[in-house]
Write a protein that holds these residues in place. Sequence first.
Motif, PDB file in Angstrom:
ATOM      1  N   THR A  31       0.835  -1.190   0.000  1.00  0.00           N
ATOM      2  CA  THR A  31       0.000   0.000   0.000  1.00  0.00           C
ATOM      3  C   THR A  31       0.876   1.248   0.000  1.00  0.00           C
ATOM      4  O   THR A  31       1.722   1.420   0.865  1.00  0.00           O
ATOM      5  CB  THR A  31      -0.927   0.023   1.225  1.00  0.00           C
ATOM      6  OG1 THR A  31      -1.723  -1.154   1.229  1.00  0.00           O
ATOM      7  CG2 THR A  31      -1.834   1.245   1.190  1.00  0.00           C
ATOM      8  N   ALA A  32       0.686   2.079  -0.978  1.00  0.00           N
ATOM      9  CA  ALA A  32       1.501   3.285  -1.080  1.00  0.00           C
ATOM     10  C   ALA A  32       1.226   4.212   0.101  1.00  0.00           C
ATOM     11  O   ALA A  32       0.082   4.400   0.504  1.00  0.00           O
ATOM     12  CB  ALA A  32       1.199   3.996  -2.395  1.00  0.00           C
ATOM     13  N   MET A  96       3.955   7.955  -8.310  1.00  0.00           N
ATOM     14  CA  MET A  96       3.343   6.913  -7.480  1.00  0.00           C
ATOM     15  C   MET A  96       3.994   5.577  -7.829  1.00  0.00           C
ATOM     16  O   MET A  96       3.398   4.710  -8.481  1.00  0.00           O
ATOM     17  CB  MET A  96       1.836   6.871  -7.722  1.00  0.00           C
ATOM     18  CG  MET A  96       1.047   6.095  -6.681  1.00  0.00           C
ATOM     19  SD  MET A  96       0.963   6.908  -5.072  1.00  0.00           S
ATOM     20  CE  MET A  96      -0.163   8.265  -5.425  1.00  0.00           C
ATOM     21  N   ASN A  99       2.442   1.818  -7.419  1.00  0.00           N
ATOM     22  CA  ASN A  99       1.173   1.475  -8.044  1.00  0.00           C
ATOM     23  C   ASN A  99       1.347   1.240  -9.539  1.00  0.00           C
ATOM     24  O   ASN A  99       2.180   1.872 -10.186  1.00  0.00           O
ATOM     25  CB  ASN A  99       0.142   2.589  -7.804  1.00  0.00           C
ATOM     26  CG  ASN A  99      -0.186   2.759  -6.336  1.00  0.00           C
ATOM     27  OD1 ASN A  99       0.701   2.971  -5.521  1.00  0.00           O
ATOM     28  ND2 ASN A  99      -1.443   2.657  -5.983  1.00  0.00           N
ATOM     29  N   SER A 116      -5.117   4.784  -6.652  1.00  0.00           N
ATOM     30  CA  SER A 116      -4.528   4.973  -5.332  1.00  0.00           C
ATOM     31  C   SER A 116      -5.527   5.722  -4.461  1.00  0.00           C
ATOM     32  O   SER A 116      -6.362   6.472  -4.966  1.00  0.00           O
ATOM     33  CB  SER A 116      -3.218   5.757  -5.419  1.00  0.00           C
ATOM     34  OG  SER A 116      -2.746   6.122  -4.127  1.00  0.00           O
TER      35      SER A 116
END
Length: 240
Positions: A31-32, A96, A99, A116
């Motif tokens: 998970t960013a 990002m 992702n 996201s």
Amino acid sequence: MTFSQVSRATGISRFSVRAWTTDITPSPSKTAQCPVRDGQPVPTLSRPDYAYLLGLYLGDGCISEGRRGVHALRIACGDAWPGLIEACARAVAAVMPQNKVQRVRAGGYTSVVSTSKHWPCLFPQHGPGPKHLRRIALAPWQQRIADEHPWELLRGLVHSDGCRITNWTTRTVAGSRKRYEYPRYFFTNTSTDIIRVFTDTLDAVGVEWKATKRAAGAVNVSVARRASVALMDEHIGPKH
């Protein structure tokens, strides 16, 4: 004991028990993390790529909300410029990096898409309805990035809602008609706020411009003076 017996005795899933027999190191979260914390971008955010992506978003981008608070960023890129599609995808991946970036084909254009929960954090201009019907203003931290990387922001804006064309005219010289060609840049948008972001940034880098109103409320900004076009060519150039 079997995996199933251990699972029943401990309440831990059989999948986890089996995975631990081969690797006891917890897997890192995919998970960013939010790239904007306490109203400031994190130091690892690629600022030049973000400035370029900001220009693309203001021109041809949108953010839509999906399930569980996940948002999709979509940047529409014309298929006539495959280099633009790749540049957009690289910028999204740099901003990002955890992702995936997808390319979704449609009639005459390709949408570069990434999902996201944090796209609204990166683009607080997100909101309901078309951009030209709501106020668009850069957050202080966005403006600082724009000040640091003005040409990247301008390049994103031109690559989205702008173009570089070659105009021509004829003149009579020594009794004969001669054709002269000269390049110029255009940027067109119906949001006066986005136009202001563009022209303020042009002013910051010393590019001269003129604005004219067009039909349906659109504003067209042109850069035609030779020195200013040369500056734009040096830092932006035509789409490809």
